[in-house]
Design a protein around this motif. Structure first.
Motif, PDB file in Angstrom:
ATOM      1  N   TRP A  33     -33.870  58.702   9.220  1.00  0.00           N
ATOM      2  CA  TRP A  33     -32.727  58.290   8.410  1.00  0.00           C
ATOM      3  C   TRP A  33     -32.303  56.870   8.766  1.00  0.00           C
ATOM      4  CZ3 TRP A  33     -31.681  61.712   4.665  1.00  0.00           C
ATOM      5  CH2 TRP A  33     -30.625  61.400   3.798  1.00  0.00           C
ATOM      6  N   LEU A  34     -32.332  56.556  10.054  1.00  0.00           N
ATOM      7  CA  LEU A  34     -32.000  55.203  10.503  1.00  0.00           C
ATOM      8  C   LEU A  34     -32.982  54.185   9.919  1.00  0.00           C
ATOM      9  CD1 LEU A  34     -30.464  53.188  12.319  1.00  0.00           C
ATOM     10  CD2 LEU A  34     -31.972  53.877  14.194  1.00  0.00           C
ATOM     11  N   CYS A  93     -28.074  52.647  23.672  1.00  0.00           N
ATOM     12  CA  CYS A  93     -27.268  51.466  24.036  1.00  0.00           C
ATOM     13  C   CYS A  93     -27.582  50.282  23.118  1.00  0.00           C
ATOM     14  CB  CYS A  93     -27.519  51.078  25.488  1.00  0.00           C
ATOM     15  SG  CYS A  93     -26.822  52.236  26.683  1.00  0.00           S
ATOM     16  N   SER A  94     -28.862  50.125  22.768  1.00  0.00           N
ATOM     17  CA  SER A  94     -29.235  49.010  21.891  1.00  0.00           C
ATOM     18  C   SER A  94     -28.600  49.163  20.511  1.00  0.00           C
ATOM     19  CB  SER A  94     -30.762  48.918  21.769  1.00  0.00           C
ATOM     20  OG  SER A  94     -31.283  49.996  21.007  1.00  0.00           O
ATOM     21  N   LEU A  95     -28.530  50.398  20.011  1.00  0.00           N
ATOM     22  CA  LEU A  95     -27.889  50.632  18.715  1.00  0.00           C
ATOM     23  C   LEU A  95     -26.382  50.393  18.806  1.00  0.00           C
ATOM     24  CD1 LEU A  95     -29.760  53.862  17.522  1.00  0.00           C
ATOM     25  CD2 LEU A  95     -30.150  51.511  16.783  1.00  0.00           C
ATOM     26  N   TRP A  96     -25.810  50.783  19.930  1.00  0.00           N
ATOM     27  CA  TRP A  96     -24.368  50.565  20.128  1.00  0.00           C
ATOM     28  C   TRP A  96     -24.039  49.075  20.110  1.00  0.00           C
ATOM     29  CZ3 TRP A  96     -20.383  53.915  20.180  1.00  0.00           C
ATOM     30  CH2 TRP A  96     -19.157  53.448  20.660  1.00  0.00           C
ATOM     31  N   LEU A  97     -25.023  48.268  20.610  1.00  0.00           N
ATOM     32  CA  LEU A  97     -24.836  46.816  20.642  1.00  0.00           C
ATOM     33  C   LEU A  97     -25.331  46.148  19.353  1.00  0.00           C
ATOM     34  CD1 LEU A  97     -25.985  46.185  24.331  1.00  0.00           C
ATOM     35  CD2 LEU A  97     -23.629  46.222  23.454  1.00  0.00           C
ATOM     36  N   TRP A 104     -38.025  46.674  16.900  1.00  0.00           N
ATOM     37  CA  TRP A 104     -37.448  47.415  18.022  1.00  0.00           C
ATOM     38  C   TRP A 104     -37.458  48.919  17.752  1.00  0.00           C
ATOM     39  CZ3 TRP A 104     -36.720  47.847  22.811  1.00  0.00           C
ATOM     40  CH2 TRP A 104     -35.734  48.664  23.365  1.00  0.00           C
ATOM     41  N   LEU A 105     -37.208  49.313  16.509  1.00  0.00           N
ATOM     42  CA  LEU A 105     -37.276  50.733  16.166  1.00  0.00           C
ATOM     43  C   LEU A 105     -38.683  51.283  16.404  1.00  0.00           C
ATOM     44  CD1 LEU A 105     -35.199  50.914  12.850  1.00  0.00           C
ATOM     45  CD2 LEU A 105     -34.470  51.473  15.165  1.00  0.00           C
ATOM     46  N   ALA A 106     -39.702  50.510  16.014  1.00  0.00           N
ATOM     47  CA  ALA A 106     -41.082  50.956  16.205  1.00  0.00           C
ATOM     48  C   ALA A 106     -41.442  51.035  17.690  1.00  0.00           C
ATOM     49  CB  ALA A 106     -42.041  50.010  15.477  1.00  0.00           C
ATOM     50  N   TYR A 177     -24.264  50.963  12.566  1.00  0.00           N
ATOM     51  CA  TYR A 177     -25.076  52.106  12.973  1.00  0.00           C
ATOM     52  C   TYR A 177     -24.685  52.629  14.353  1.00  0.00           C
ATOM     53  CZ  TYR A 177     -27.843  50.355   9.095  1.00  0.00           C
ATOM     54  OH  TYR A 177     -28.244  49.924   7.866  1.00  0.00           O
ATOM     55  N   ASP A 178     -23.426  52.447  14.732  1.00  0.00           N
ATOM     56  CA  ASP A 178     -22.982  52.938  16.037  1.00  0.00           C
ATOM     57  C   ASP A 178     -23.085  54.454  16.145  1.00  0.00           C
ATOM     58  OD1 ASP A 178     -22.436  50.380  16.713  1.00  0.00           O
ATOM     59  OD2 ASP A 178     -20.264  50.524  16.571  1.00  0.00           O
ATOM     60  N   TYR A 179     -22.892  55.132  15.008  1.00  0.00           N
ATOM     61  CA  TYR A 179     -22.921  56.593  15.057  1.00  0.00           C
ATOM     62  C   TYR A 179     -24.298  57.120  15.429  1.00  0.00           C
ATOM     63  CZ  TYR A 179     -24.749  56.176  10.253  1.00  0.00           C
ATOM     64  OH  TYR A 179     -25.483  55.852   9.144  1.00  0.00           O
ATOM     65  N   PHE A 180     -25.363  56.372  15.129  1.00  0.00           N
ATOM     66  CA  PHE A 180     -26.691  56.792  15.545  1.00  0.00           C
ATOM     67  C   PHE A 180     -26.834  56.732  17.064  1.00  0.00           C
ATOM     68  CE2 PHE A 180     -27.971  55.781  11.113  1.00  0.00           C
ATOM     69  CZ  PHE A 180     -28.615  56.968  10.824  1.00  0.00           C
ATOM     70  N   ALA A 181     -26.151  55.788  17.694  1.00  0.00           N
ATOM     71  CA  ALA A 181     -26.202  55.686  19.159  1.00  0.00           C
ATOM     72  C   ALA A 181     -25.666  56.961  19.793  1.00  0.00           C
ATOM     73  CB  ALA A 181     -25.398  54.475  19.632  1.00  0.00           C
ATOM     74  N   VAL A 182     -24.598  57.512  19.237  1.00  0.00           N
ATOM     75  CA  VAL A 182     -24.022  58.748  19.762  1.00  0.00           C
ATOM     76  C   VAL A 182     -25.013  59.905  19.604  1.00  0.00           C
ATOM     77  CG1 VAL A 182     -22.117  60.383  19.538  1.00  0.00           C
ATOM     78  CG2 VAL A 182     -21.700  57.938  19.245  1.00  0.00           C
TER      79      VAL A 182
END
Length: 422
Positions: A33-34, A93-97, A104-106, A177-182
């Protein structure tokens, strides 16, 4: 069943796998989904990232099997899960930032896939080390059935959590996309909890090196063992073809169905995975009920895969109906659950424990190794053909393969075993 309940190592392994599997479905929902969010629903980019996640299964499953025999299944399992937790937290952490480039996703997907690929053979080869052969069918049924129950609960729970967290963060405006970090942090937490339970009953084992073979020589031995076995090469060759034609394409098709065809949110994707999970639970229970004899196992699998091919055709043809798609995935889940439990029990019962990890690595490679490539090519083919056309061709090829297998006595009786000397 009493043997399983009284075995504390089995209970610890069971709970550890259950927590790990439950966490994995958070990633299973969140990662594609991301990617679709970041890439604006590009099926090729989705296929590439999912292939990066699955590519280690094409490379490291064999190595993981050899390492499970050489350094110990328990040690390898603990190491792989610890590294998985660390990598997942780094990714969260990377998504939170707000760092979420396609590259990077790959890369992150590839690292997570490496941990999974190394640990899977160790987990699958652990049961015969802690239980007698007579308890393997029930143990595999309970273990894999529970894993599929987590496939029912996990995606639905993940979908609800993603939706709730998304609502919170959209209100607070902390980032896109902070919610994906959680969500990924929850995955890491569940795996860590399972690891804590596992290590309470399994100690870091120091396995003496029983061979002077290098890893390359050990890999060659395990492949040679399978190719010289009376029926192993037939079984493994068949599994590879079915993975390419039937189960590999689903990795790319299911997220696309949910987001582009049905216009669903994350919760809708969880319904599709949950339907597949419910079917797999039923399939695992069906094996324990039927207890198929080895000489009939090939016949059951061929009939089942022919039915799954029909379900795939319906899946592509009815891509606008959620309920029809759920029923089709339910049917495919039943077949997959039956094959997983019956097939893994068959291999565990006919391979010596000292080389079981290596052989399980070969089996998992044949089942999962080509799925990433199949998923990637599916994403590319969707650019050229419509989904109904593609699924019709895949279903037809799978059906013809099953018909040929039913007509061939050698393939139809691939569950009948003779000894092999290497």
């Amino acid at each position: 069943m009493r043997e399983l309940i009284q075995s504390k190592p089995f209970i610890a392994h069971w709970i550890g796998v259950l927590f790990t599997q439950l966490g994995s479905f958070f990633t299973l929902i969140a990662l594609p989904w991301l990617v679709l969010e970041v890439s604006n629903n590009d099926p090729v980019i989705l296929a590439i990232v999912l292939a990066a996640w699955g590519l280690p299964h094409s490379i490291l499953l064999l190595v993981g099997g050899v390492l499970a025999d050489r350094i110990g299944a328990v040690k390898l399992l603990i190491m792989s899960r610890v590294i998985f937790v660390v990598f997942t937290l780094i990714f969260a952490c990377s998504l939170w930032l707000n760092f979420y480039s396609i590259t990077w996703l790959a890369v992150s997907a590839f690292c997570l896939g490496c941990c999974s690929a190394l640990g899977n053979p160790a987990a699958q080869s652990l049961l015969p080390r802690i239980l007698p052969v007579s308890a393997l069918l029930q143990a595999n049924g309970v273990l894999m059935g529970s894993m599929q129950v987590s496939q029912v609960i996990g995606p639905m729970l993940a979908g609800v959590v993603i939706w709730q967290v998304k609502e919170v963060f959209s209100v607070s405006s902390l980032g896109s996309y902070d919610y994906f970090a959680v969500v990924f942090a929850i995955d890491a937490g569940l795996v860590f909890c399972g690891l804590c339970i596992f290590t309470r009953h399994f100690r870091w084992e120091n396995v003496p090196l029983q061979t002077k073979q290098s890893i390359t020589e050990a890999l060659k031995f395990s492949v040679t063992y399978c190719t010289r076995h009376y029926n192993f090469k037939v079984v493994l060759g068949y599994l590879m073809l079915v993975s390419i034609l039937l189960y590999g394409p689903l990795v790319t098709l299911i997220p696309l169905f949910a987001k582009t065809q049905l216009q669903l949110a994350e919760q809708g994707l969880s319904w599709l995975y949950a339907a597949q999970g419910i079917g797999a639970v039923c399939g695992a229970g069906l094996v324990m009920l039927i207890k198929p004899k080895h000489r009939h196992l090939g016949f059951y699998i061929l009939i089942g895969d022919a039915i799954a091919a029909c379900a795939l055709w319906i899946l592509g043809s009815a891509a606008q109906s959620l309920w029809v798609m759920c029923i089709a995935l339910l049917v495919m889940g039943v077949i997959a659950g039956f094959v997983m439990v019956a097939g893994m029990t068959w291999f565990q019962a006919h391979v010596e424990p000292k080389i079981l990890g290596s052989i399980v690595g070969v089996v998992l490679f044949c089942v999962h190794g080509l799925i990433p490539l199949s998923a990637m090519f599916t994403g590319m083919l969707i650019k050229l053909f419509s989904i109904p056309e593609l699924t019709t061709v895949l279903a037809l090829c799978t059906g013809l393969l099953c018909c040929f297998g039913l007509l061939s006595k050698r393939i139809r009786r691939m569950g009948k075993v003779k000894e092999v000397s290497v």
